[in-house]
Design an enzyme around this catalytic site. Structure first.
Site: not given
Length: 485
Positions: A78, A145
């Site tokens: 991400d 994350e």
């Protein structure tokens, strides 16, 4: 113009170019996960997508390297979705508009996603390579994350066979991260009490813009402005001196980004409008003077706008204003054992209201578990006194440096041999996934390396081209010299 995919080393940049085309903001990672799974399967490699969205790809050792320890190269899929207020961009659907700017690659008005896209690209390049000599390699691409480390927290034991973890989320070439701070989220929620907006009032939009923002771990020591703090500094004075009312507030956007912008609608009696404009200008100029060396772009504006239907009740406005203004923010303590390193900090990242509630969100970081919890409960006390419901969630452990690390000693020697100088060792104040992953895979010998990335988590994010080449060459050296089992 130079195409991203044509930059050297093309093995890495061609993969990053693919990633730029795939929207991947946190919690909208389905497309990038599908891409990663297809990447592994197209290479004929064992590929797994687990229950929380992590992608694991395993590549056997090259001939003659079967006796080496297994290495897992790890990054997160991400990216942080931040853009300038005047930039039209849909992070869920639009590709990133990246371009070469001298020695750097950056993006047009948005975050670039080099954090951690370059690290992921290097891992995929290793999988695709037919020339690199290496022992057994596993690639671990974690989910979400940036907004909670969900993938790392949800990773199950037994899925990976590695002995060594190379995390790719460090953002200074030549710096080895050997430890990191832990963190915890503090969220304060007020029930929004509203009143009908009196038509005798005039409405104005107060805007705080032009701050640099940045990563609340990497950049917290730089003394940058916090848009929420600036907004409520003005509101406190305006409320007390001129009876200004707050209708709504939208400050900050991400828990781990220093807030760059804050916008709110305030109400004032027309006869006091000039005094409000003067007060806003006065405090705005004072803040600019205080931050002139770090925030030259700060802008504080007041513009007349349409009168809203409701405003915040005065009692709630007072409690919210005092709590936000009083809440600790920025560096709280420097480390005694690691000179020059932030030990404990907090970032008042978000203050936002809607018809039902007002939410203030802070991210506390510390190398000390006890100091982390102490600061979190200190914030809890401030907001609880103001009548908010406060939750402490998402606590994750730090990563304690291992002075006896075999892979650290090997990589230090390789770096000095290739580049003629010793690497710098750093325990990062930012939260890497290593602490969480190491709690599940306790046998892992861990280290974190990467190229130079500036201003992550902000639209100024950029990655240095030369250091990507250095990082890639060094990663290849490392894989070719992994210790024997």
């Amino acid at each position: 113009m130079t195409q991203i995919k044509d930059i050297q080393p093309t093995e890495v940049w061609s993969v990053f170019d693919q990633m730029l085309q795939i929207p991947r903001p946190s919690r909208h990672e389905e497309k990038i996960q599908e891409w990663a799974v297809k990447f592994g399967e197209d290479l004929g490699l064992e590929t797994i997508k687990d229950a929380v969205g992590n992608v694991i790809i395993k590549k056997p050792a090259t001939p003659g390297m079967e006796n080496r320890k297994t290495v897992v190269i790890q990054g997160h899929l991400d990216m942080v979705p931040q853009k300038n207020s005047d930039k039209e961009h849909d992070f869920v659907n639009d590709p990133i508009e990246a371009y070469v700017d001298g020695d750097w690659v950056t993006a047009n008005g948005t975050t670039l996603g080099a954090d951690n896209g370059i690290g992921v690209s290097s891992a995929m390049a290793v999988l695709a390579s037919t020339t690199i000599k290496h022992g057994p390699v596993e690639v671990l691409l974690t989910a979400t994350e940036e907004t909670g480390m969900d993938g790392a927290n949800g990773l199950k034991a037994g899925l990976l066979d590695a002995d060594i973890l190379i995390n790719t989320d460090t953002e200074d070439e030549g710096v080895f991260s050997v430890g990191c701070a832990g963190g915890i989220d503090v969220t304060a929620t007020f029930k929004n009490k509203t009143k009908k907006a009196d038509k005798k009032y005039a409405a104005y939009k107060l805007s705080i813009t032009g701050l640099k923002g940045g990563h609340s771990g990497v950049d917290i020591h730089l003394g940058r402005g916090n848009a929420n703090k600036v907004f409520f500094r003005i509101l406190k004075a305006a409320g007390e001196q001129l009876g200004v009312k707050l209708a709504d507030i939208q400050g900050g956007s991400l828990r781990n980004a220093i807030p760059r912008e804050a916008f709110g609608v305030v109400l004032v009696k027309p006869k006091k409008a000039e005094a409000l404009a003067a007060l806003v200008a006065e405090i705005g100029e004072a803040v600019k003077a205080e931050l002139i060396n770090v925030e030259p772009g700060l802008s504080v504006t007041l513009e007349e706008t349409e009168l809203p239907k409701t405003r915040m009740a005065g009692s709630l406005q007072k409690k919210l204003t005092n709590a936000v203004w009083a809440a600790p923010n920025d560096v709280v303590r420097m480390s005694d054992s690691m000179p020059g390193t932030v030990e404990t900090s907090t970032n008042l990242a978000i203050v936002k209201s809607d018809d039902q509630k007002v939410v203030a969100s802070c991210l506390v970081r510390s190398f000390s578990e006890t100091a982390k919890l102490a600061l979190a409960t200190r914030l809890e006390a401030v907001f609880s006194l103001a009548g908010a419901k406060v939750e402490l969630t998402g606590s994750y452990p730090g990563w304690q440096p291992n002075v006896n690390s075999e892979i650290l000693e090997e990589m230090k020697g390789l770096y000095e041999k290739r580049f003629g100088k010793q690497p710098q060792l750093l325990a990062m104040h930012a939260g890497l996934e290593c602490g969480i992953l190491g709690a599940t895979y306790t046998n892992w010998d861990m280290i974190s390396v990467g190229p130079t990335i500036k201003y992550p988590h902000s639209p100024d994010e950029k990655v240095n081209i030369e250091t990507v080449q250095k990082y890639w060459d060094f990663l290849v050296d490392t894989l070719e010299n992994v210790p024997v089992k």
